[in-house]
Design an enzyme around this catalytic site. Sequence first.
Site, PDB file in Angstrom:
ATOM      1  N   ARG A  50       0.836  -1.211   0.000  1.00 19.06           N
ATOM      2  CA  ARG A  50       0.000   0.000   0.000  1.00 19.06           C
ATOM      3  C   ARG A  50       0.863   1.250   0.000  1.00 19.06           C
ATOM      4  O   ARG A  50       0.581   2.204  -0.740  1.00 19.06           O
ATOM      5  CB  ARG A  50      -0.926  -0.014   1.222  1.00 19.06           C
ATOM      6  CG  ARG A  50      -2.073  -1.018   1.056  1.00 19.06           C
ATOM      7  CD  ARG A  50      -2.689  -1.356   2.386  1.00 19.06           C
ATOM      8  NE  ARG A  50      -3.860  -2.217   2.266  1.00 19.06           N
ATOM      9  CZ  ARG A  50      -3.832  -3.517   1.991  1.00 19.06           C
ATOM     10  NH1 ARG A  50      -2.683  -4.132   1.750  1.00 19.06           N
ATOM     11  NH2 ARG A  50      -4.960  -4.229   1.941  1.00 19.06           N
TER      12      ARG A  50
ATOM     13  N   ASP B 197      -4.065 -15.222   6.995  1.00 17.68           N
ATOM     14  CA  ASP B 197      -2.777 -15.665   6.441  1.00 17.68           C
ATOM     15  C   ASP B 197      -2.041 -16.637   7.365  1.00 17.68           C
ATOM     16  O   ASP B 197      -0.926 -17.054   7.054  1.00 17.68           O
ATOM     17  CB  ASP B 197      -1.876 -14.456   6.154  1.00 17.68           C
ATOM     18  CG  ASP B 197      -2.344 -13.717   4.907  1.00 17.68           C
ATOM     19  OD1 ASP B 197      -3.038 -14.326   4.073  1.00 17.68           O
ATOM     20  OD2 ASP B 197      -2.009 -12.529   4.779  1.00 17.68           O
TER      21      ASP B 197
ATOM     22  N   GLN C 269      -8.142  -7.231  -0.122  1.00 10.51           N
ATOM     23  CA  GLN C 269      -7.635  -6.957  -1.470  1.00 10.51           C
ATOM     24  C   GLN C 269      -8.751  -6.424  -2.355  1.00 10.51           C
ATOM     25  O   GLN C 269      -8.568  -5.456  -3.091  1.00 10.51           O
ATOM     26  CB  GLN C 269      -7.031  -8.223  -2.080  1.00 10.51           C
ATOM     27  CG  GLN C 269      -5.736  -8.625  -1.396  1.00 10.51           C
ATOM     28  CD  GLN C 269      -5.138  -9.880  -1.993  1.00 10.51           C
ATOM     29  OE1 GLN C 269      -5.688 -10.463  -2.924  1.00 10.51           O
ATOM     30  NE2 GLN C 269      -4.005 -10.303  -1.456  1.00 10.51           N
TER      31      GLN C 269
ATOM     32  N   SER D 101     -12.702  -9.423   2.097  1.00  8.67           N
ATOM     33  CA  SER D 101     -11.385  -9.479   1.481  1.00  8.67           C
ATOM     34  C   SER D 101     -10.812  -8.072   1.397  1.00  8.67           C
ATOM     35  O   SER D 101     -11.395  -7.194   0.758  1.00  8.67           O
ATOM     36  CB  SER D 101     -11.474 -10.094   0.081  1.00  8.67           C
ATOM     37  OG  SER D 101     -10.348  -9.699  -0.686  1.00  8.67           O
TER      38      SER D 101
HETATM   39  C1  S3P Z   1      -3.978  -8.935   1.847  1.00  6.79           C
HETATM   40  C2  S3P Z   1      -5.229  -9.437   2.123  1.00  6.79           C
HETATM   41  C3  S3P Z   1      -5.505 -10.868   2.307  1.00  6.79           C
HETATM   42  C4  S3P Z   1      -4.240 -11.655   2.554  1.00  6.79           C
HETATM   43  C5  S3P Z   1      -3.094 -11.271   1.672  1.00  6.79           C
HETATM   44  C6  S3P Z   1      -2.797  -9.794   1.772  1.00  6.79           C
HETATM   45  C7  S3P Z   1      -3.849  -7.490   1.647  1.00  6.79           C
HETATM   46  O1  S3P Z   1      -6.163 -11.367   1.171  1.00  6.79           O
HETATM   47  O2  S3P Z   1      -4.482 -13.035   2.437  1.00  6.79           O
HETATM   48  O3  S3P Z   1      -1.927 -11.994   2.013  1.00  6.79           O
HETATM   49  O4  S3P Z   1      -2.699  -6.973   1.672  1.00  6.79           O
HETATM   50  O5  S3P Z   1      -4.871  -6.812   1.454  1.00  6.79           O
HETATM   51  P1  S3P Z   1      -7.763 -11.212   1.038  1.00  6.79           P
HETATM   52  O6  S3P Z   1      -8.049  -9.827   1.376  1.00  6.79           O
HETATM   53  O7  S3P Z   1      -8.122 -11.483  -0.396  1.00  6.79           O
HETATM   54  O8  S3P Z   1      -8.339 -12.223   1.982  1.00  6.79           O
END
Ligand code: S3P
Length: 447
Positions: free
Chosen positions: A26, A324, A171, A169
């Site tokens: 980020r 994670d 992400q 999620s």
């Molecule tokens: C992350 C969000 C998680 C995680 C990944 C990093 C992030 O995935 O598993 O290692 O930096 O936003 P999800 O948000 O898809 O669960």
Amino acid sequence: VKLIVHPGKPLSGTAAVPGDKSLSHRAVLFAALAEGESRIENFLVSGVTRVMLESLKALGVSWSLDGDVLTVHGVGLHGFQTPQAPLNCGNSATTIRLLAGAFAAEGCAVVLDGSDGLRRRPMNRIVEPLTRMGVPITATESGTAPLTMKQRDPDEYLRPLDEDLPVASAQVKSCLLLAALAAHGPSILREPGPSRDHTERMLGSMGVKIDREVLPDGQTYQTRLEPPQSPLKPIRLRLPGDFSSAAFLMVAATITPGSEVCIPGVGLNPTRTGLLDILNEMGADIQVLNEGIQAGEPVGDLLIRSASLKAGTVSGPLVVRMIDEFSVFGAAAAYADGITTVRDAKELRYKESDRISSLCEEMHRLNVPAVEAEDGFSITGGGRLGGSEPLQAHGDHRLAMTSVVCGLNANAPVQIEGAEMIQESFPEFIPSLQRLGADIQLVEAEP
Ligand code: S3P
């Protein structure tokens, strides 16, 4: 790369972990979208952040790295250059999903692609809502990368979102929040669990009006973002250590008798610390000391002493708060007395590997009874771990590190193949364990 872990050596001393992976991704991307110079200390220099850095270079964003200090010259929300070739996001789903959001805001054309592993991960979860916003993006027929985005008129705003996301999620949420920076009004996203809120905290510190609240049902997390009227402000911060890397050392010290390990400066955002809560509930001895705030995130030192564990149960929101950590949690379960059960964790099937089946497969190689469920697993712990076959990494950095942890108190030496994956997120993992006293041997380096 193949490793042999010789069990039985207690771990003692202090071990730092690298800067947080989620925050590193980020920080560099948001700094690129800001106007002016940003300075990020304790940046994670590893496989997954390299692909983000190289992608940004291809977009005309200049940066320089001095050790773990990254300086970024932001180009603003309309400053990306159209890349000449598809961007290779390697194994990093965070890179492809966050970049897709940034490109949606920037409006220039791009093809986002990555490794075979990345091409298996689900992308319709971002493609569909981005399409509703008016972003000209397509995935393959099976809803996977490569993602193709067409040029968009930069003077045309995107439609704001008012969405109920089917999975929690960070992400997906972060991708859509980045796109929402270029919408003509405020966007609202609701998700069914407490996914990490680093994007909200960091964009908030850069001048974006962004609020997060839990709705009265107690389970829905809502984020509301107002598109900014002025450019994003550059950042100057020192990133906390990665809790998800510390997790391996936490479990390692817990299951290896006679251990006492301190990990200073670890990020302790409550959306990330589920493993700490469940391990202490199972009988671990992990203390949090010197709590403070760094880079807008809670931080503290962790002091871990070895302890005997009893089995535990994980489901519901706790799953999201330790998403994670399930591979290494499997190692803890293998050393805990009784049957440990995980449910509501189907998302594990869509990570760097299918972490439900890959974890159970490696547990079987170690003679640990493990049963797969559609949305989780059960592991019967407390027996003697060992086996003659080498353990496999399944192309997954966290599974490789989990296998190393499993070996620390096994009945016989444990071999791990594919250990080069560890470079993706925690390059200093093996040297750190060795400095703490672990006996780990590198037997074969591939050319
Ligand atoms: C992350 C969000 C998680 C995680 C990944 C990093 C992030 O995935 O598993 O290692 O930096 O936003 P999800 O948000 O898809 O669960």
